[in-house]
Motif scaffolding. Structure first.
Motif, mmCIF file in Angstrom:
data_model
loop_
_atom_site.group_PDB
_atom_site.id
_atom_site.type_symbol
_atom_site.label_atom_id
_atom_site.label_comp_id
_atom_site.label_asym_id
_atom_site.label_seq_id
_atom_site.Cartn_x
_atom_site.Cartn_y
_atom_site.Cartn_z
ATOM 1 N N ALA A 97 39.276 -4.580 4.011
ATOM 2 C CA ALA A 97 39.351 -4.275 5.422
ATOM 3 C C ALA A 97 38.219 -5.531 5.999
ATOM 4 O O ALA A 97 37.368 -5.820 5.366
ATOM 5 C CB ALA A 97 38.531 -2.929 6.079
ATOM 6 N N SER A 98 38.757 -6.123 7.012
ATOM 7 C CA SER A 98 37.866 -7.257 7.550
ATOM 8 C C SER A 98 36.622 -6.659 8.097
ATOM 9 O O SER A 98 36.483 -5.677 8.526
ATOM 10 C CB SER A 98 38.617 -7.985 8.857
ATOM 11 O OG SER A 98 40.020 -8.512 8.199
ATOM 12 N N PRO A 99 35.491 -7.746 7.959
ATOM 13 C CA PRO A 99 34.337 -7.320 8.445
ATOM 14 C C PRO A 99 34.261 -6.997 10.052
ATOM 15 O O PRO A 99 35.149 -7.501 10.838
ATOM 16 C CB PRO A 99 33.318 -8.513 8.297
ATOM 17 C CG PRO A 99 34.154 -9.279 7.160
ATOM 18 C CD PRO A 99 35.403 -8.930 7.566
ATOM 19 N N ALA A 100 33.434 -6.308 10.515
ATOM 20 C CA ALA A 100 33.286 -5.937 11.991
ATOM 21 C C ALA A 100 32.874 -7.188 12.634
ATOM 22 O O ALA A 100 33.362 -7.430 13.854
ATOM 23 C CB ALA A 100 32.569 -4.534 12.126
ATOM 24 N N ASP A 101 31.887 -7.858 12.053
ATOM 25 C CA ASP A 101 31.478 -9.151 12.953
ATOM 26 C C ASP A 101 31.430 -10.189 12.022
ATOM 27 O O ASP A 101 30.759 -10.281 10.947
ATOM 28 C CB ASP A 101 29.980 -8.787 13.227
ATOM 29 C CG ASP A 101 29.352 -9.944 13.965
ATOM 30 O OD1 ASP A 101 30.135 -11.086 14.334
ATOM 31 O OD2 ASP A 101 28.165 -9.834 14.314
#
Length: 414
Positions: A97-101
């Motif tokens: 999953a891609s980082p939130a920020d």
């Protein structure tokens, strides 16, 4: 034994037959393309100090090693890190999953490490591919000439080209397995370097916890408000149907109570649906609290002996609302399970809010499958830092048996 013997070679040959190997090879070649600008800069600097070197600077291992720090420094300034993530997902088959920020330092240095590894590993294996594949073709040709007793050609002679029909495919197979191993290693590193970091996972965990807590609260709201209202509707409508001829006045009052309860349930349901739709809190109607206990007792369908002591105005709003829900749930349980629809309710707003609801019970109540009334009461009390307990008093010659629910809640801030 035959199955094991068959599966062993199949597993050994799996990298040769897997599309993941060749997609990973494409990804590595892209890494070589990323490395080319840095190698050109290194070659220019190398040729500045060694004018006679010619193209040697572009191929020198020392130049390759020297430009790695430059690659790492530039990787921290990448304008779009999602490109690397997309390539890793599509070509390497990595799952993360891609980082939130994406702008945090933690995300930058991890993605920078990935970019540097991609360029270095891809650059090295791209160079090996560029040199080894033509060399394997050369070995095959020289091996065929040796079999046909033809004189060898080319500058490179010896046993390697003489046995080229074996050494050529052998080196090519070794290259394929090397590519498969490198792609598998990078695939394993992808979640740690391109995926969510510890801070992202903690934030996601907190968000999921908040979401589940909200869903549990909504479930309790539905169970307490709508479940209570439906119980009242069932009891009052059945009473009205039995007494409509014998006591039409009572039947009319019962049906009026059914209508009032149903309208209240609709309002409660609308508020809960508004929460599910993430409407603003101020769009929801006012919630009932301890000041509304008298109306609750009158509409509950239970003969209630209500006693309230202490200053209700000093009780915090949240505590007051939750205490009201607890009394509502306890009366619903009386209506459903008590020997008689009769209860005494005591609410004392002293140093803490004490609630006690007692109902007739000739026998100890048994746990019912799917029942969540007492669990909901205990959960509400625990959320506020309070306690909840229920006990049965056996009947004696002087007093009937009773089932009592006791709850103690901190008063909170008014």
């Amino acid at each position: 034994m035959n199955v094991r013997w068959h599966n062993g070679p199949m597993r050994l040959l799996a990298p040769l037959r897997s599309g993941a190997t060749y997609r990973g090879w494409v990804w590595l070649i892209l890494g070589g393309a990323l490395m080319m600008p840095f190698m050109l800069v290194g070659a220019i600097v190398y040729n500045w100090f060694h004018p006679e070197a010619g193209f040697e600077g572009a191929l020198h291992p020392a130049v390759f090693a020297a430009v790695i720090p430059l690659t790492a420094a530039v990787s921290l300034l990448l304008p779009d890190r999602e490109v690397e993530r997309t390539a890793a997902r599509r070509l390497l088959g990595a799952e993360f999953a891609s980082p939130a920020d994406d702008g945090t330092w933690n995300s930058r240095w991890r993605t920078g490490c990935w970019f540097t590894l991609h360029a270095v590993v891809g650059g090295a294996l791209s160079g090996v591919t560029l040199g080894l594949v033509p060399f394997c073709a050369y070995l095959l040709i020289q091996g065929a000439r040796a079999v046909l007793d033809m004189a060898p050609t080319g500058a490179y002679v010896g046993w390697l080209p003489d046995w080229g029909l074996l050494t050529g495919p052998g080196l090519l197979l070794a290259l394929v397995y090397l590519v498969a191993a490198a792609a598998a290693g990078m695939r394993a590193l992808a979640p740690g370097l391109l995926g969510q970091g510890a801070a992202d996972r903690l934030a996601a965990s907190r968000a999921e916890t908040a979401r589940l807590a909200a869903r549990n609260r909504i479930a309790r709201e539905l169970h307490d408000s709508v479940g209570h209202a439906l119980s009242v509707v069932v009891v009052q409508s059945e009473a009205a149907s039995r007494l409509i001829e014998a006591d039409p006045v009572f039947a009319a009052r019962a049906m009026a109570a059914v209508g009032e309860t149903a309208r209240g349930a609709l309002a409660e349901l609308d508020a809960v649906i508004g929460a599910l739709r993430e409407d603003r809190d101020d769009a929801r109607g006012p919630q009932k609290d301890l000041a509304d206990l008298a109306s609750l007792a009158a509409e509950s369908g239970v003969e209630v002996d209500l006693r309230v002591t202490g200053d209700l105005a000093s009780v915090g709003r949240l505590t007051s609302r939750e205490a009201y829900r607890i009394v509502q749930e306890a009366l619903t349980n009386v209506l459903r399970h008590a020997d008689e629809p009769r209860a005494s309710v005591l609410v004392d707003a002293g140093e803490e809010v004490a609630v006690a609801v007692a109902s007739p019970a000739a026998r100890r109540p048994r746990p019912r499958p799917g029942g969540r009334g007492l669990i909901g009461i205990a959960e509400r009390a625990a959320v506020l830092g309070g306690t909840a307990e229920a006990d049965w008093t056996a009947p004696t010659a002087a007093a009937p048996g009773t089932w009592t629910v006791r709850v103690a809640l901190p008063k909170g801030t008014a």
